[in-house]
Design a protein around this motif. Structure first.
Motif, mmCIF file in Angstrom:
data_model
loop_
_atom_site.group_PDB
_atom_site.id
_atom_site.type_symbol
_atom_site.label_atom_id
_atom_site.label_comp_id
_atom_site.label_asym_id
_atom_site.label_seq_id
_atom_site.Cartn_x
_atom_site.Cartn_y
_atom_site.Cartn_z
ATOM 1 N N LEU A 192 0.973 -1.038 -0.028
ATOM 2 C CA LEU A 192 -0.058 0.059 -0.122
ATOM 3 C C LEU A 192 0.909 1.110 -0.021
ATOM 4 N N LYS A 193 0.917 1.820 -0.992
ATOM 5 C CA LYS A 193 1.679 3.329 -1.168
ATOM 6 C C LYS A 193 0.754 4.470 -1.023
ATOM 7 N N HIS A 194 0.765 4.902 0.038
ATOM 8 C CA HIS A 194 -0.483 5.856 0.543
ATOM 9 C C HIS A 194 -1.619 5.189 0.575
ATOM 10 N N HIS A 195 -2.433 5.268 -0.367
ATOM 11 C CA HIS A 195 -3.881 4.602 -0.624
ATOM 12 C C HIS A 195 -3.843 3.791 -2.024
ATOM 13 N N THR A 196 -2.781 3.780 -2.610
ATOM 14 C CA THR A 196 -2.683 2.857 -3.792
ATOM 15 C C THR A 196 -1.979 1.374 -3.568
ATOM 16 N N ILE A 197 -2.806 0.482 -4.229
ATOM 17 C CA ILE A 197 -2.574 -0.796 -4.134
ATOM 18 C C ILE A 197 -1.570 -0.973 -5.180
ATOM 19 N N VAL A 198 -0.430 -1.583 -4.984
ATOM 20 C CA VAL A 198 0.754 -1.853 -6.048
ATOM 21 C C VAL A 198 0.993 -3.134 -5.774
ATOM 22 N N VAL A 199 1.218 -3.965 -6.979
ATOM 23 C CA VAL A 199 1.564 -5.174 -7.344
ATOM 24 C C VAL A 199 2.729 -5.395 -8.101
ATOM 25 N N LYS A 200 3.611 -6.432 -7.905
ATOM 26 C CA LYS A 200 4.571 -6.649 -8.888
ATOM 27 C C LYS A 200 4.050 -7.905 -9.640
ATOM 28 N N GLY A 201 4.398 -7.778 -10.743
ATOM 29 C CA GLY A 201 4.214 -8.647 -12.009
ATOM 30 C C GLY A 201 5.119 -8.550 -13.051
ATOM 31 N N THR A 202 4.834 -9.282 -14.262
ATOM 32 C CA THR A 202 5.498 -9.272 -15.327
ATOM 33 C C THR A 202 4.820 -8.923 -16.496
ATOM 34 N N ILE A 203 5.258 -8.407 -17.711
ATOM 35 C CA ILE A 203 4.729 -8.426 -18.876
ATOM 36 C C ILE A 203 5.632 -9.026 -19.864
ATOM 37 N N ASN A 204 5.398 -10.047 -20.428
ATOM 38 C CA ASN A 204 6.353 -10.625 -21.494
ATOM 39 C C ASN A 204 7.591 -10.796 -20.698
ATOM 40 N N ASN A 205 7.508 -11.535 -19.319
ATOM 41 C CA ASN A 205 8.702 -11.702 -18.600
ATOM 42 C C ASN A 205 9.427 -10.530 -18.060
ATOM 43 N N HIS A 206 9.274 -9.353 -18.470
ATOM 44 C CA HIS A 206 9.781 -7.946 -17.993
ATOM 45 C C HIS A 206 8.981 -7.586 -16.712
ATOM 46 N N THR A 207 9.904 -7.398 -15.534
ATOM 47 C CA THR A 207 9.231 -7.198 -14.193
ATOM 48 C C THR A 207 8.495 -5.555 -14.321
ATOM 49 N N VAL A 208 7.402 -5.436 -13.967
ATOM 50 C CA VAL A 208 6.704 -4.234 -13.678
ATOM 51 C C VAL A 208 5.988 -4.151 -12.291
#
Length: 321
Positions: A192-208
């Motif tokens: 939780l960044k302030h009030h924003t839900i932040v997740v880690k993931g990948t797009i075409n195996n590139h980390t985002v």
């Protein structure tokens, strides 16, 4: 038809509030809510384009509220709460995802009541949302954001078109132990960044790093993202979009492929727009590569628990289309 859609995301800045002198003494009532017990209620919603909208009443005014996890506060529409001299003007502007919103005001709300649930001493931003009313052809009283939602576990169910709110304790444990008939099949950690839900993931195996926002009508991907990820954004057309401050921009819209948030949490192609997220990232001190909105919730029946910083997922029925 897509060209007529208005893209909305109320990602407001984290502001130090100045309290107003007077209160809204009347509660906000959700007339269509089904109260299951003292801790849990279900609220039906309708989709207006891609926005989650619930019926509510406040100060003898009946209308609609948008459910927006991307908004920090409760927002009231200045059009219907026009006595701005009773409000405290904000020290800083609120920020939408494409611009900042000036001339916004605050209101100190003594009581926000959701049937059996009562929240006291809450703040509300007061902003002119008339252009959204006009484009969506609804009477919009306001927006329900993080400051209201954070004390509940929130089940956003696009299959049944309803939101279930169940009260949690300080550790995020549900006070009602028998809320869901369906089985939780997967989960995902978030920050939780302030009030924003932040997740880690990948797009075409590139980390985002991606934000989750119930009021983002389209997913967004940052123009500056790595080319390896952009390779699987397939543009289809250009759209003109309008944000909360009436500012219009032109963006590329298309389908985003190969999005994964974990080994078990992945998505089919999602309608996405290519845009510049630098102003939003600067406002929040974040470095998001994109926002997942309606398309995320349309593919995943999602439960949000802010205290535990967890997303839980329930499968759609096998015959769901």
């Amino acid at each position: 038809m897509l060209r007529r859609l208005i893209f909305i995301s109320f990602l407001a800045l984290n502001i130090n509030f100045v309290y107003a002198n007077d209160d809204i003494k009347n509660p906000i009532l959700f007339s269509q809510a089904e109260v299951l017990n003292e801790y849990t209620t279900r609220i039906p919603f309708k989709l207006v384009d891609h926005l989650i909208v619930v019926k509510a009443e406040i100060l003898n005014k009946k209308g609609n509220f948008i459910i927006d996890t991307g908004s920090e506060t409760l927002i009231l529409n200045k059009v219907h709460f026009s006595n701005v001299f009773n409000y405290q003007k904000k020290q800083e502007a609120s920020s939408g995802i494409m611009h900042s919103v000036e001339n916004s005001y605050e209101k100190h709300i003594k009581e926000f009541k959701l049937q059996n649930f009562k929240l006291e001493n809450r703040n509300s931003d007061v902003i002119d949302l008339s252009h959204i009313e006009k484009s969506k052809k609804i009477k919009l009283l306001g927006v329900i954001g993080y400051s209201i939602l954070k004390e509940y576990e929130i089940f956003v169910d696009m299959h049944l078109n309803q939101i279930t709110l169940t009260k949690v304790d300080d550790f995020g444990d549900k006070l009602d132990k028998h809320v869901y008939l369906e089985k939780i099949v997967d989960s995902l950690d978030f920050k939780l960044k302030h009030h924003t839900i932040v997740v880690k993931g990948t797009i075409n195996n590139h980390t985002v790093r991606l934000g989750i926002d119930t009021a983002a009508e389209f997913n967004q991907i940052n123009k500056s993202i790595n080319k390896k990820a952009l390779k699987y954004f397939i543009p289809k057309k250009r759209l003109r979009l309008t944000g909360i401050g009436k500012r219009k921009i032109e963006v590329l819209a298309g389908k985003l492929h190969r999005v994964k948030l974990s080994e078990t949490t992945y998505f089919g192609p999602m309608l996405t727009v290519l845009t510049n997220l630098s102003k939003m990232n600067e406002a929040f001190g974040t470095n998001l590569d994109g926002i997942l909105g309606y398309e995320f919730f349309a593919q995943k029946r999602t439960i949000i628990n802010y205290q535990k910083e967890k997303l839980y997922f329930i499968n759609y029925p096998l015959n769901h289309q």
